[in-house]
Design an enzyme around this catalytic site. Structure first.
Site, mmCIF file in Angstrom:
data_model
loop_
_atom_site.group_PDB
_atom_site.id
_atom_site.type_symbol
_atom_site.label_atom_id
_atom_site.label_comp_id
_atom_site.label_asym_id
_atom_site.label_seq_id
_atom_site.Cartn_x
_atom_site.Cartn_y
_atom_site.Cartn_z
ATOM 1 N N GLY A 295 26.694 48.950 32.285
ATOM 2 C CA GLY A 295 27.763 49.220 33.233
ATOM 3 C C GLY A 295 28.548 47.957 33.518
ATOM 4 O O GLY A 295 28.145 46.845 33.167
ATOM 5 N N ARG A 296 29.666 48.154 34.161
ATOM 6 C CA ARG A 296 30.552 47.041 34.462
ATOM 7 C C ARG A 296 31.108 47.206 35.862
ATOM 8 O O ARG A 296 31.513 48.298 36.257
ATOM 9 C CB ARG A 296 31.694 46.981 33.442
ATOM 10 C CG ARG A 296 32.617 45.779 33.600
ATOM 11 C CD ARG A 296 33.613 45.747 32.473
ATOM 12 N NE ARG A 296 34.473 44.580 32.543
ATOM 13 C CZ ARG A 296 35.406 44.281 31.642
ATOM 14 N NH1 ARG A 296 35.585 45.088 30.598
ATOM 15 N NH2 ARG A 296 36.142 43.205 31.763
ATOM 16 N N GLY B 194 33.195 44.814 39.245
ATOM 17 C CA GLY B 194 34.406 44.035 39.441
ATOM 18 C C GLY B 194 34.346 42.682 38.760
ATOM 19 O O GLY B 194 35.284 42.285 38.057
ATOM 20 N N SER C 124 31.183 41.536 37.183
ATOM 21 C CA SER C 124 29.894 41.423 36.504
ATOM 22 C C SER C 124 29.737 42.524 35.470
ATOM 23 O O SER C 124 30.386 43.577 35.550
ATOM 24 C CB SER C 124 28.739 41.492 37.511
ATOM 25 O OG SER C 124 28.737 42.737 38.174
ATOM 26 N N GLU C 125 28.878 42.249 34.515
ATOM 27 C CA GLU C 125 28.491 43.200 33.483
ATOM 28 C C GLU C 125 26.968 43.248 33.420
ATOM 29 O O GLU C 125 26.309 42.215 33.523
ATOM 30 C CB GLU C 125 29.050 42.802 32.114
ATOM 31 C CG GLU C 125 30.561 42.830 32.021
ATOM 32 C CD GLU C 125 31.067 42.358 30.669
ATOM 33 O OE1 GLU C 125 32.263 42.526 30.392
ATOM 34 O OE2 GLU C 125 30.246 41.809 29.896
ATOM 35 N N VAL C 126 26.439 44.451 33.245
ATOM 36 C CA VAL C 126 24.991 44.633 33.172
ATOM 37 C C VAL C 126 24.652 45.122 31.770
ATOM 38 O O VAL C 126 25.156 46.159 31.328
ATOM 39 C CB VAL C 126 24.491 45.627 34.240
ATOM 40 C CG1 VAL C 126 22.977 45.773 34.153
ATOM 41 C CG2 VAL C 126 24.901 45.168 35.633
ATOM 42 N N ASP D 67 22.894 47.433 52.817
ATOM 43 C CA ASP D 67 23.756 48.149 51.870
ATOM 44 C C ASP D 67 22.983 49.271 51.191
ATOM 45 O O ASP D 67 23.108 49.489 49.987
ATOM 46 C CB ASP D 67 24.324 47.181 50.831
ATOM 47 C CG ASP D 67 25.531 47.761 50.106
ATOM 48 O OD1 ASP D 67 26.151 48.706 50.638
ATOM 49 O OD2 ASP D 67 25.853 47.287 48.997
#
Length: 756
Positions: free
Chosen positions: A457-458, A460, A462-464, A580
């Site tokens: 996933g991506r 704002g 960061s990328e995982v 959160d």
């Protein structure tokens, strides 16, 4: 006159040793006598001095040497008597060897000196005669006996037993070497020999022991045995050392082979993982292309000077739409026929019975002949049906409507299923698009350890990626934070500080319901990574979007696990507020609602340390952050001072999540955006929660939600109270008859089954 000249010549020998050099104590073994040190030099100087003397002086010296034997006995008596002679001898004996070769002002008096000073006194003044030491001497020359007056001592000391010639000032300056050399013919030499022998005997007696030869032999044999044992032990240790070195070399070689084998295995694992990932990527893209036609795709549409992406459905949705339209047409047709059938419905009264055949003939004749002078042609009246015919047609229409309704339900179910598949398809399309535009798409190995496989996933910034840990041989989720290069340095530092703070909070957490943080490292100045535990399933938010809601048992199981994790966060020191909690931060390990969950994303967490946490809570310094649907009212209060928060913030979030799982919607601001919630003060107005009629939930579940969503934080339960709530206790059972919770004895459940 000759005596005075000789005394002057002898007095010029200032470098000769005085008699104090022979007045030392008993010599120690191994010590060197000063006579032995200066013997050669003194002998040479003494011989030269003897040749330079006049004959009368030589005769006097020879007479002195001959009388040395008798002087040994007389010296003892002379030393015992007091007077100036004894004092002078003591002064002479008190000198050390350090005064060798120096002319002292306390030099011993001799008859020659007395005579010399008296002669000098006659030439100068009479008053100077009184300054001569130890009386005045007569005008005649010195006698032979005057040279023996300075022989003091009792003869017992080796120093005091020395011959008078050695203690004489003249002879001490004249011929010391000649005296030492006469060791065989002179009695003084014999005295020296006896004294040396006595010293040797004393030194030899001091080292004698009581050991016998047998004891010495036994000691020697024991020493030899010990030596042999030590040598044997040394040999054994050397052999053991050699064996250990050989084993170390073998183990080192074996270790090198294992390292080489491990490197080969790692290389092969990387190769296989890359091949597998490449095949999965290829299959995902092929499936995505097929689903583009079946489910739909994005198309770019121009709106004036801007472009936007618009979704276009595939043929599967188009077919369902066509089927739905056909069903609607069929329903409309059936309704029209039912209306016509209602007109032909037979009357239930006798007057409204069906006409006779003659009456029907007459009506037809009138219609054909234009009876009643009607200028317009009227349609024939519908033929009335019998009661049996009417009920038969009515039953057919009802069956057709029921069949259409069933088909419509099937189409609706298929449409919902296709919508879920379409959501997955849209998500996969976005993921593929983001992966193709990522700089980490070609399976790099980060930090020489983590092999990136494919993008998960991506966000704002960061990328995982799903990665494989080559050291620990396990899958991991690598979150790559990329800062905007156009940012100011201050903004970059704040973002990095925020990420480091999240890392420090998350690193210390160790709980089965919390995602573990494995590692943290930097790639460059604008990129750093965090390594997290990998979960195969999706998050709760995706599950709710797919299934809308879940059963109460499944929702209760999820809430129990969340509360368990929150209790752990509040039991550690310092305690932590997640702040959160939302369905997007709750991961379903198996992707289903009946499995385990894990909490993640501690980016907005608050640390309740002693400095910042008081009785009323801690100050909310990041007001405006978070997800508004899941935050309590106290987080939206605006005043001069920041609001106080506690772990009851997470309790409110638990209530909202539980409500959403049961009813498929949010309790407050369901269809509103975050901006609308903030502008309309939606959460500040949420004084009481309203429960929908359907789906049906138990009263205990509703009461639990009310305790979590209490408007005033003073009335709301905290995390510890929530953990001991009766609704979440595992031994409670639900009664099928009353719907209330009843305590029943816990029976042993089979292994692998969790009883609630």
């Amino acid at each position: 006159m000759s005596v005075q000249s000789n005394s002057n010549s002898s007095g010029s020998l200032d470098g000769a040793p005085s008699c104090s050099q022979f007045s030392t104590g008993s010599p120690t073994p191994g010590s060197v006598s000063p006579l032995d040190i200066f013997a050669p030099r003194r002998h040479k100087e003494g011989m030269d001095e003897l040749h330079s003397l006049d004959p009368r002086r030589q005769e006097l010296l020879e007479a002195r040497f001959i009388g040395a034997v008798s002087g040994n006995t007389g010296g003892s008596t002379g030393s015992a008597s007091g007077g100036p002679k004894g004092l002078n001898n003591n002064e002479c004996s008190s000198h050390s060897f350090g005064s060798l070769g120096s002319s002292s002002d306390k030099e011993s008096e001799t008859p020659e000196k007395k005579h010399f000073e008296s002669s000098r006194g006659r030439k100068r003044k009479v008053d100077n005669q009184s300054e001569s030491s130890q009386g005045k001497s007569s005008g005649r020359g010195p006698k032979i006996s005057d040279y023996f007056d300075f022989q003091g001592g009792n003869g017992s000391s080796p120093v005091r037993g020395l011959p008078s010639v050695l203690r004489s000032p003249q002879n001490s300056h004249s011929a010391p070497g000649a005296i030492v050399r006469q060791n065989s013919s002179s009695p003084t030499s014999l005295c020296f020999m006896d004294h040396t022998m006595n010293l040797k005997q004393l030194s030899s007696r001091s080292v004698q022991t009581d050991l016998t030869l047998l004891k010495l032999a036994a000691l020697e044999s024991n020493k030899n045995l010990d030596l042999e044992k030590k040598e044997g032990r040394i040999d054994d240790l050397l052999r053991a050392n050699c064996d250990l070195r050989r084993q170390i070399d073998e183990q080192q070689k074996l270790l090198e082979r294992f390292k080489e084998r491990l490197n080969k295995c790692t290389t092969m694992s990387k190769k296989l993982l890359i091949e597998k990932s490449t095949q999965e990527k290829q299959s995902c893209r092929e499936k995505s292309m097929q689903d583009r036609l079946r489910l739909g795709h994005f198309t770019t549409v121009r709106h004036g000077a801007s472009y936007s992406e618009q979704w276009t459905d595939g043929y599967a949705f188009q077919n369902l739409v066509k089927q739905q339209e056909w069903i609607n047409q069929q329903r409309e047709e059936i309704e029209r026929q039912r209306k016509l059938l209602a007109k032909r419905k037979p009357s239930s009264t006798p007057s409204s019975q069906s006409p006779t055949p003659n009456e029907s003939k007459q009506r037809k004749t009138k219609a054909v002949n234009g009876a009643d002078n009607d200028p317009f042609l009227k349609p024939s009246l519908p033929t009335l049906l019998t009661v049996a015919e009417y009920h038969e047609q009515e039953e057919i229409f009802k069956l057709r409507l029921g069949h259409l309704k069933k088909e419509e339900a099937e189409i609706q179910a298929e449409l919902e299923r296709l919508e879920r598949v379409r959501n997955l398809h849209i998500r996969e399309l976005k993921r593929i698009n983001n992966e193709d535009s990522s700089q980490f798409k070609d399976h790099p190995t980060l930090n020489e350890r983590y092999l990136l496989l494919h993008l998960l996933g991506r966000g704002g910034f960061s990328e995982v990626y799903k990665a494989f840990d080559l050291f620990e041989q396990r899958y991991a989720a690598v979150k790559i934070h990329q800062l905007n290069k156009n940012w100011r340095e201050e903004k970059k530092e704040n973002y990095h500080k925020h990420a480091c703070r999240e890392y420090r909070i998350h690193k210390q957490l160790d709980h089965p319901r919390i995602v573990k943080l494995y590692d943290y490292f930097s790639l460059d100045t604008d990129t750093f990574c965090t390594v997290l535990e990998f979960c195969e399933g999706n998050d709760l938010d995706f599950y709710l979007k797919q299934h809308k809601l879940m059963s109460e048992k499944e929702a209760r199981s999820i809430v129990m696990q969340i509360v368990n994790a929150l209790r752990y966060l509040n039991e550690i020191k310092p305690s932590i507020i997640h702040y959160d909690l939302k369905p997007g931060n709750i991961l379903l390990v198996d992707g289903t609602a009946c499995g385990e969950i894990k909490i993640t994303d501690f980016g907005l967490s608050k640390i309740m340390d002693d400095d910042s946490y008081g009785v009323d809570g801690m100050d909310l310094t990041s007001q405006g952050a978070g997800t508004y649907w899941y935050l309590p009212p106290e987080c939206f209060v605006v005043g001069k001072e920041p609001p106080k928060i506690s772990n009851k913030v997470d309790v409110w979030s638990v209530g909202v999540i539980f409500f959403q799982c049961l009813y498929g919607r949010k309790p407050f601001g369901h269809n509103q955006s975050q901006q609308d919630i903030l502008q309309e003060n939606t959460i500040l107005k949420a004084t009481e929660v309203q429960f929908p009629a359907k789906p049906v939930a138990s009263n205990e579940a509703k009461a639990f939600i009310r305790r979590c969503l209490a408007y005033r934080k003073e009335d709301r339960s905290d995390v510890h109270q929530l953990g001991s709530d009766s609704y979440l206790l595992p031994h409670m059972r639900r009664s099928n008859s009353s719907g209330n919770l009843q305590a029943t004895p816990a029976s042993p459940a089979p292994s692998g089954i969790i009883s609630y």
